[in-house]
Scaffold this active site. Structure first.
Site, PDB file in Angstrom:
ATOM      1  N   HIS A  56      67.805  -8.435  10.547  1.00  0.00           N
ATOM      2  CA  HIS A  56      68.156  -9.484  11.528  1.00  0.00           C
ATOM      3  C   HIS A  56      69.632  -9.892  11.463  1.00  0.00           C
ATOM      4  CE1 HIS A  56      63.810  -9.904  11.799  1.00  0.00           C
ATOM      5  NE2 HIS A  56      63.756 -10.094  10.507  1.00  0.00           N
ATOM      6  N   SER A  79      70.240  -4.850  14.072  1.00  0.00           N
ATOM      7  CA  SER A  79      69.182  -5.802  13.764  1.00  0.00           C
ATOM      8  C   SER A  79      67.863  -5.051  13.583  1.00  0.00           C
ATOM      9  CB  SER A  79      69.034  -6.830  14.882  1.00  0.00           C
ATOM     10  OG  SER A  79      68.101  -7.810  14.482  1.00  0.00           O
ATOM     11  N   SER A  84      66.088 -11.128  17.378  1.00  0.00           N
ATOM     12  CA  SER A  84      66.533 -11.993  16.270  1.00  0.00           C
ATOM     13  C   SER A  84      68.042 -12.143  16.121  1.00  0.00           C
ATOM     14  CB  SER A  84      65.938 -11.480  14.957  1.00  0.00           C
ATOM     15  OG  SER A  84      66.457 -10.208  14.664  1.00  0.00           O
ATOM     16  N   ASP A 138      64.770  -3.790   6.585  1.00  0.00           N
ATOM     17  CA  ASP A 138      63.853  -4.935   6.681  1.00  0.00           C
ATOM     18  C   ASP A 138      62.726  -4.551   7.634  1.00  0.00           C
ATOM     19  OD1 ASP A 138      62.483  -7.286   7.055  1.00  0.00           O
ATOM     20  OD2 ASP A 138      64.250  -8.519   7.422  1.00  0.00           O
ATOM     21  N   GLU A 199      63.416  -5.234   2.336  1.00  0.00           N
ATOM     22  CA  GLU A 199      63.360  -6.693   2.313  1.00  0.00           C
ATOM     23  C   GLU A 199      61.938  -7.274   2.362  1.00  0.00           C
ATOM     24  OE1 GLU A 199      65.859  -8.845   2.131  1.00  0.00           O
ATOM     25  OE2 GLU A 199      65.151 -10.702   3.043  1.00  0.00           O
ATOM     26  N   ASN A 224      61.279  -7.219  -1.786  1.00  0.00           N
ATOM     27  CA  ASN A 224      60.279  -8.231  -1.430  1.00  0.00           C
ATOM     28  C   ASN A 224      59.567  -8.787  -2.654  1.00  0.00           C
ATOM     29  OD1 ASN A 224      58.582  -9.654   0.671  1.00  0.00           O
ATOM     30  ND2 ASN A 224      56.993  -8.555  -0.466  1.00  0.00           N
ATOM     31  N   LYS A 229      62.089 -13.496  -4.250  1.00  0.00           N
ATOM     32  CA  LYS A 229      62.026 -13.212  -2.806  1.00  0.00           C
ATOM     33  C   LYS A 229      60.669 -13.635  -2.272  1.00  0.00           C
ATOM     34  CE  LYS A 229      61.993 -11.290   1.295  1.00  0.00           C
ATOM     35  NZ  LYS A 229      60.814 -11.380   2.167  1.00  0.00           N
ATOM     36  N   ASP A 233      61.340 -16.918  -0.213  1.00  0.00           N
ATOM     37  CA  ASP A 233      61.642 -16.654   1.206  1.00  0.00           C
ATOM     38  C   ASP A 233      60.355 -16.704   2.029  1.00  0.00           C
ATOM     39  OD1 ASP A 233      61.613 -14.745   3.491  1.00  0.00           O
ATOM     40  OD2 ASP A 233      63.650 -14.238   2.939  1.00  0.00           O
ATOM     41  N   ASN A 234      59.365 -15.891   1.632  1.00  0.00           N
ATOM     42  CA  ASN A 234      58.143 -15.789   2.420  1.00  0.00           C
ATOM     43  C   ASN A 234      57.436 -17.142   2.512  1.00  0.00           C
ATOM     44  OD1 ASN A 234      59.037 -13.249   1.657  1.00  0.00           O
ATOM     45  ND2 ASN A 234      57.011 -12.335   1.632  1.00  0.00           N
ATOM     46  N   CYS A 238      59.390 -19.693   5.368  1.00  0.00           N
ATOM     47  CA  CYS A 238      58.490 -19.857   6.519  1.00  0.00           C
ATOM     48  C   CYS A 238      58.019 -21.308   6.638  1.00  0.00           C
ATOM     49  CB  CYS A 238      57.300 -18.898   6.418  1.00  0.00           C
ATOM     50  SG  CYS A 238      57.806 -17.171   6.616  1.00  0.00           S
ATOM     51  N   HIS A 344      54.605  -9.568  10.987  1.00  0.00           N
ATOM     52  CA  HIS A 344      55.562  -8.496  11.229  1.00  0.00           C
ATOM     53  C   HIS A 344      55.254  -7.837  12.561  1.00  0.00           C
ATOM     54  CE1 HIS A 344      58.575  -5.571  10.362  1.00  0.00           C
ATOM     55  NE2 HIS A 344      57.740  -4.593  10.672  1.00  0.00           N
ATOM     56  N   HIS A 396      65.188 -18.291   8.547  1.00  0.00           N
ATOM     57  CA  HIS A 396      65.138 -19.225   7.417  1.00  0.00           C
ATOM     58  C   HIS A 396      66.494 -19.906   7.185  1.00  0.00           C
ATOM     59  CE1 HIS A 396      61.395 -17.368   6.689  1.00  0.00           C
ATOM     60  NE2 HIS A 396      61.717 -16.535   5.730  1.00  0.00           N
ATOM     61  N   SER A 404      67.173 -14.453  -1.301  1.00  0.00           N
ATOM     62  CA  SER A 404      66.712 -13.110  -0.904  1.00  0.00           C
ATOM     63  C   SER A 404      67.853 -12.106  -0.940  1.00  0.00           C
ATOM     64  CB  SER A 404      66.156 -13.136   0.518  1.00  0.00           C
ATOM     65  OG  SER A 404      65.146 -14.082   0.610  1.00  0.00           O
ATOM     66  N   GLN A 408      69.057  -8.416  -2.590  1.00  0.00           N
ATOM     67  CA  GLN A 408      69.495  -7.231  -1.840  1.00  0.00           C
ATOM     68  C   GLN A 408      70.779  -6.657  -2.437  1.00  0.00           C
ATOM     69  OE1 GLN A 408      68.384  -5.175   0.240  1.00  0.00           O
ATOM     70  NE2 GLN A 408      66.815  -6.150   1.483  1.00  0.00           N
TER      71      GLN A 408
HETATM   72  N1  LIG Z   1      58.886 -14.040   9.668  1.00  0.00           N
HETATM   73  C1  LIG Z   1      59.426 -14.018   8.479  1.00  0.00           C
HETATM   74  O1  LIG Z   1      60.473 -14.625   8.259  1.00  0.00           O
HETATM   75  C2  LIG Z   1      58.755 -13.279   7.373  1.00  0.00           C
HETATM   76  C3  LIG Z   1      59.172 -13.489   6.055  1.00  0.00           C
HETATM   77  C4  LIG Z   1      58.529 -12.795   5.039  1.00  0.00           C
HETATM   78  C5  LIG Z   1      57.514 -11.908   5.339  1.00  0.00           C
HETATM   79  N2  LIG Z   1      57.167 -11.696   6.634  1.00  0.00           N
HETATM   80  C6  LIG Z   1      56.064 -10.797   7.011  1.00  0.00           C
HETATM   81  O2  LIG Z   1      54.876 -11.594   7.029  1.00  0.00           O
HETATM   82  C7  LIG Z   1      53.732 -10.775   6.774  1.00  0.00           C
HETATM   83  C8  LIG Z   1      52.911 -11.414   5.649  1.00  0.00           C
HETATM   84  O3  LIG Z   1      53.704 -11.426   4.458  1.00  0.00           O
HETATM   85  P1  LIG Z   1      53.136 -12.021   3.093  1.00  0.00           P
HETATM   86  O4  LIG Z   1      54.200 -11.872   2.101  1.00  0.00           O
HETATM   87  O5  LIG Z   1      52.496 -13.331   3.341  1.00  0.00           O
HETATM   88  O6  LIG Z   1      51.986 -10.942   2.797  1.00  0.00           O
HETATM   89  P2  LIG Z   1      50.702 -11.161   1.907  1.00  0.00           P
HETATM   90  O7  LIG Z   1      50.149  -9.822   1.644  1.00  0.00           O
HETATM   91  O8  LIG Z   1      51.022 -12.068   0.766  1.00  0.00           O
HETATM   92  O9  LIG Z   1      49.718 -11.988   2.882  1.00  0.00           O
HETATM   93  C9  LIG Z   1      49.096 -11.471   4.001  1.00  0.00           C
HETATM   94  C10 LIG Z   1      47.663 -11.976   3.977  1.00  0.00           C
HETATM   95  O10 LIG Z   1      47.005 -11.628   5.207  1.00  0.00           O
HETATM   96  C11 LIG Z   1      45.648 -11.345   4.891  1.00  0.00           C
HETATM   97  N3  LIG Z   1      45.055 -10.565   5.980  1.00  0.00           N
HETATM   98  C12 LIG Z   1      45.190  -9.235   6.252  1.00  0.00           C
HETATM   99  N4  LIG Z   1      44.506  -8.912   7.359  1.00  0.00           N
HETATM  100  C13 LIG Z   1      43.932 -10.058   7.818  1.00  0.00           C
HETATM  101  C14 LIG Z   1      43.132 -10.356   8.941  1.00  0.00           C
HETATM  102  N5  LIG Z   1      42.770  -9.435   9.810  1.00  0.00           N
HETATM  103  N6  LIG Z   1      42.743 -11.648   9.101  1.00  0.00           N
HETATM  104  C15 LIG Z   1      43.084 -12.616   8.221  1.00  0.00           C
HETATM  105  N7  LIG Z   1      43.859 -12.374   7.133  1.00  0.00           N
HETATM  106  C16 LIG Z   1      44.275 -11.112   6.943  1.00  0.00           C
HETATM  107  C17 LIG Z   1      45.716 -10.618   3.557  1.00  0.00           C
HETATM  108  O11 LIG Z   1      44.500 -10.672   2.856  1.00  0.00           O
HETATM  109  C18 LIG Z   1      46.836 -11.370   2.849  1.00  0.00           C
HETATM  110  O12 LIG Z   1      46.342 -12.381   2.003  1.00  0.00           O
HETATM  111  C19 LIG Z   1      54.285  -9.401   6.446  1.00  0.00           C
HETATM  112  O13 LIG Z   1      54.224  -8.597   7.582  1.00  0.00           O
HETATM  113  C20 LIG Z   1      55.735  -9.659   6.082  1.00  0.00           C
HETATM  114  O14 LIG Z   1      56.531  -8.520   6.294  1.00  0.00           O
HETATM  115  C21 LIG Z   1      57.741 -12.391   7.644  1.00  0.00           C
END
Ligand SMILES: NC(=O)c1ccc[n+]([C@@H]2O[C@H](COP(=O)([O-])OP(=O)(O)OC[C@H]3O[C@@H](n4cnc5c(N)ncnc54)[C@H](O)[C@@H]3O)[C@@H](O)[C@H]2O)c1
Length: 475
Positions: A56, A79, A84, A138, A199, A224, A229, A233-234, A238, A344, A396, A404, A408
């Site tokens: 991003h 990006s 983004s 990422d 990432e 990650n 991280k 971050d996550n 969020c 994602h 974020h 994070s 990197q």
């Molecule tokens: N937008 C952002 O800024 C940002 C930041 C970090 C991560 N992410 C993305 O967010 C997503 C989640 O990341 P995370 O670190 O929380 O992963 P994670 O693995 O810790 O959590 C994901 C959860 O979703 C659950 N899950 C899977 N399929 C499901 C379904 N059909 N219904 C309900 N629950 C379900 C899993 O059991 C798991 O507990 C990833 O794709 C990651 O790349 C986005």
């Protein structure tokens, strides 16, 4: 200042002054990156290393890019998401100043999917027909382009197969174009490429799949799963940026609303906590019994989407999985329910299928659209089902991105310095580096640490300067 015939593709260079002001503001909140600049600027561990970034293109990423450049790197950037980019940040990075070199950036907010892949290719295309020596990725698209390029040159017919979505279609189109012009680019690129640092959760999953299938062609560092991280971050990122995205898009009152959060991993935990903090009634939907039980212990209701689809006002997907909110769910939602994704890609919510089902899309403003069903009820979908916090807000806060991005930078240095030792596997950064990054950010915020005395460290059998936990500790 920009040299003549300098390559870049951005929205508007005139936004550079504004971008620079915000970058300087962000630097104040990014103590990790600032301290890495202090530590490594003289030695320049990335001297003349060609780095392609696919992440991003925000104000915070500008601080990362300029840190890599100060450590000596020759950087090109795109990006990793069509919505983004912050155009003023991209402009400032391209323009540079007397203290900051110009960097080629290929990104703008609101790219088409075809443009997205073409811009990523620009970030790979270094002068003299060379590719990068390192990749900052990422979500895995840069690694995917590289691997699919190599496979095509090795005779794979994947590009001729039917595509499942627009992204796949455009990636195949690009690969065929590159191959027609230069049928050995990716193998030459492979000769020079020393690795990728990834990432996010979804990108790491893809790398592990390749490692298991023995198709990973370069060493990879899983940024990650540095604790600093994924557990920061996550979660805490969020926790702040989800609401920012929803509010900028809709101005909706969160208090009193019923919100379904799909996924209670790191991202879902942060989202649920902030929604509850605003006074929402939060319902969690989870497939993993451990995460679901955690949600229950925190006092959330834990239900399937099917059982609460009629009653919720807002739906947030945070799973990294596909088809979590389906067309059938959306048909049953309340009038004006808000649907968004912070996980994602664009396939957690079946947005693409809505149009095929005869649902009419009515844009309200950029990245906010009303979808009207044949029965006349409507829902509001944010950022077309792509990341709401980066599509509708600016991602974020700087402080969390400093944590994070410090990972990197350390990952890029490790890939370069340890290139003789690393195999084509997925690695984590050493625990001590994780702890060092936490320490910098803790002290910068005025936190204090207890120093263990000799007796205490002997009693726990840990070194006084860490690591403080066994590798398997889950935090
Ligand atoms: N937008 C952002 O800024 C940002 C930041 C970090 C991560 N992410 C993305 O967010 C997503 C989640 O990341 P995370 O670190 O929380 O992963 P994670 O693995 O810790 O959590 C994901 C959860 O979703 C659950 N899950 C899977 N399929 C499901 C379904 N059909 N219904 C309900 N629950 C379900 C899993 O059991 C798991 O507990 C990833 O794709 C990651 O790349 C986005």
């Amino acid at each position: 200042m920009i040299p003549t015939s300098f390559p870049y593709q951005i929205k508007d260079l005139k936004l550079a002054e504004w971008g620079r002001k915000e970058i300087l503001l962000a630097e104040q909140e990014m103590p990790g990156l600032m301290s890495l600049r202090d530590q490594f600027e003289t030695n320049k561990p990335l001297k003349e290393v060609r780095i392609t970034g696919s992440l991003h293109m925000t104000v915070q990423t500008a601080v990362l890019i300029e840190t890599l450049v100060m450590l000596g790197a020759d950087v090109r950037w795109a990006s990793c998401n069509i919505f983004s980019t912050q155009d003023h940040a991209a402009a400032a990075v391209v323009k540079g100043t007397t203290n900051y070199s110009s960097v080629p950036v290929f990104a703008w907010k609101g790219e088409t999917v075809a443009e997205y892949w073409d811009l990523l290719w620009q970030a790979f295309s270094f002068p003299r027909n060379m590719g990068p020596q390192l990749i900052v990725d990422d979500g895995g698209d840069a690694a995917l382009l590289f691997h699919k390029g190599c496979e095509l040159e090795d005779g794979s017919q994947w590009v001729e197969e039917d595509s499942h979505n627009e992204d796949e279609h455009e990636l195949k189109r690009l690969l065929k174009q590159i191959f027609a012009r230069d049928s050995s680019f990716w193998h030459r690129c492979k000769e020079d490429l020393r690795g990728v640092s990834e990432e996010t959760t979804t990108g790491v999953l893809r790398l592990h799949q390749r490692e298991e299938e023995n198709s990973l062609l370069i060493p990879a560092i899983n940024v990650n799963d540095s604790v600093t991280k994924s557990k920061f971050d996550n979660l805490y990122g969020c926790r702040e940026s989800l609401i920012d995205g929803i509010k900028r898009a809709t101005d909706v009152m969160i208090a009193g609303k019923t919100v379904v959060v799909c996924g209670y991993g790191n991202v879902g935990k942060g989202c649920a906590q902030s929604l509850r903090g605003y006074g929402a009634r939060v319902i969690i939907s989870e497939s993993d019994p451990i995460c679901a039980l955690q949600a229950l212990m925190e006092g959330y209701a834990v239900k399937s989407v099917d059982s609460v689809v009629h009653e919720a006002d807002i739906f947030v997907t945070a799973t990294g999985n596909i088809d979590v909110i389906t067309v059938s769910h959306m048909k049953k939602m309340k009038d004006y329910a808000i649907v968004c994704n912070i996980g994602h890609f664009d396939n957690e919510i079946q947005v693409a299928s809505l149009i095929r089902e005869g649902v009419k899309r009515q844009p309200i403003k950029a990245q906010v659209a009303k979808y009207v069903f044949p029965d006349n009820h409507c829902i509001i979908i944010l950022a077309e089902g792509r990341l709401v916090n980066l599509g509708c807000a600016t991602g974020h806060p700087s402080f969390i991105m400093s944590i994070s991005f410090s990972n990197q930078v350390m990952a890029q240095i490790m890939l370069w310095e340890k290139q003789q030792e690393l195999e084509n596997k997925v690695y984590l950064l050493p625990q001590k580096q994780d702890e060092m990054i936490a320490r910098i950010h803790l002290l910068a915020q005025g936190g204090e640490l207890v120093e263990l005395c000799e007796g205490q460290s002997a009693y726990l059998d840990i070194q006084k300067d860490g690591p403080y936990k066994p590798r398997e500790y889950r935090y």
